[in-house]
Design an enzyme around this catalytic site. Sequence first.
Site, mmCIF file in Angstrom:
data_model
loop_
_atom_site.group_PDB
_atom_site.id
_atom_site.type_symbol
_atom_site.label_atom_id
_atom_site.label_comp_id
_atom_site.label_asym_id
_atom_site.label_seq_id
_atom_site.Cartn_x
_atom_site.Cartn_y
_atom_site.Cartn_z
ATOM 1 N N HIS A 174 -99.611 60.030 71.052
ATOM 2 C CA HIS A 174 -98.174 59.802 71.192
ATOM 3 C C HIS A 174 -97.381 61.009 70.710
ATOM 4 O O HIS A 174 -97.870 61.848 69.949
ATOM 5 C CB HIS A 174 -97.744 58.559 70.405
ATOM 6 C CG HIS A 174 -97.942 58.668 68.919
ATOM 7 N ND1 HIS A 174 -99.179 58.555 68.317
ATOM 8 C CD2 HIS A 174 -97.054 58.903 67.912
ATOM 9 C CE1 HIS A 174 -99.050 58.696 67.016
ATOM 10 N NE2 HIS A 174 -97.774 58.917 66.744
ATOM 11 N N ASP A 195 -93.717 61.514 68.758
ATOM 12 C CA ASP A 195 -92.870 60.645 67.935
ATOM 13 C C ASP A 195 -91.508 60.381 68.570
ATOM 14 O O ASP A 195 -90.877 61.272 69.144
ATOM 15 C CB ASP A 195 -92.656 61.278 66.551
ATOM 16 C CG ASP A 195 -93.893 61.196 65.678
ATOM 17 O OD1 ASP A 195 -94.733 60.308 65.909
ATOM 18 O OD2 ASP A 195 -94.019 62.030 64.760
ATOM 19 N N HIS A 218 -99.968 63.682 69.128
ATOM 20 C CA HIS A 218 -100.923 63.598 68.028
ATOM 21 C C HIS A 218 -101.560 62.216 67.966
ATOM 22 O O HIS A 218 -101.077 61.254 68.570
ATOM 23 C CB HIS A 218 -100.290 63.985 66.687
ATOM 24 C CG HIS A 218 -99.082 63.185 66.313
ATOM 25 N ND1 HIS A 218 -97.835 63.417 66.857
ATOM 26 C CD2 HIS A 218 -98.918 62.156 65.448
ATOM 27 C CE1 HIS A 218 -96.956 62.577 66.344
ATOM 28 N NE2 HIS A 218 -97.592 61.784 65.494
ATOM 29 N N ARG A 266 -94.015 61.226 55.691
ATOM 30 C CA ARG A 266 -93.559 62.050 56.808
ATOM 31 C C ARG A 266 -92.038 62.174 56.779
ATOM 32 O O ARG A 266 -91.329 61.198 56.531
ATOM 33 C CB ARG A 266 -93.983 61.427 58.136
ATOM 34 C CG ARG A 266 -93.684 62.304 59.358
ATOM 35 C CD ARG A 266 -94.015 61.582 60.645
ATOM 36 N NE ARG A 266 -93.055 60.530 60.950
ATOM 37 C CZ ARG A 266 -93.262 59.550 61.830
ATOM 38 N NH1 ARG A 266 -94.417 59.476 62.460
ATOM 39 N NH2 ARG A 266 -92.332 58.645 62.069
#
Length: 323
Positions: free
Chosen positions: A149, A151, A299, A314
Amino acid sequence: MSEALASSSNSKARTKEAPNVPVVENIELPRWGLHQGPIPLRRLSEGASEAPYTLFKLKPLGPIIGAEIEGVLLDGEITPSLQAELHRALLEWKVLFFRNQVITSQEHAAFAKLWGPLESHPFLPRGDSEEVTRFAKDANTAGYENNWHTDVTWRLEPALGSVLRLTEVPEYGGDTLWADMAAAYDNLPDVIKEKIDGLTAIHDFTHVFGRNLPPDLLAAKQEEFPPAEHPVVRTHPETGRKTLFVNAAFTTRIVGLEPDESRSLLLYLFRQASLPEYQVRFRWEANSVAFWDNRATQHYAVSDYFPQRRVAERISIAGDRPY
């Protein structure tokens, strides 16, 4: 795959012999959906030239994507010249890795903020501040980010990039992979490039983050974050490279195609991220940091460490509207 994509005249005959080969508007997709044989790999934009890095040591982890940066402390002074050189490395290598970075959430955010305003995630657990997303996995909470995917593509302006640090790592497992989606686009057959250039696709959070929301909250979030329409092939705003910009997590359909045709084409495009030639795989250590360009990559967080503990934080940098 090396076999040529058939013209419409040959498509029917081949489909009779191999009925499981999908056809998209008289275009026969390669049987396995993946390139076979030599794969040309280009790291830089066309016409760009190599230049040395003078303020740190860069160790490539592969030919086109992923490099470790040595000699930079993220809690130290990041001068404008150092930030500029790190930014060039990010554009050229798509994901940068830093080891042995003992930093606080505040220092983590201060580093990310050098690249622009930070954004918060409306669905994921938070850390010490609104901008920090915290992923804590253990015997009670298994990892679920194990799909390819990009983000927040369900935003009208998806993130420019993200800075992820791991504070606790499992004894084994828990790697993360990134794929270079410019390389994926470069190696598509010309007939597929001609098909998808100019098309747009719908990106929606609902089937990922909406599954466990009560109906009233889901409706409110859908109003706040309506489905976004983005080009299937976006142009990187800084490098100018074309990148494949659909992903299995959030892309739901291609605008203007019949449902079966859209589904077949999307499944084919989704698979491109899975070629190892386009990937880098990072083995985490405690206090390692990854900084990736969300405009150029997908990723995949490998979920092979349950029931061990893995804790990550994150911070994402706001981006712009894809074109």
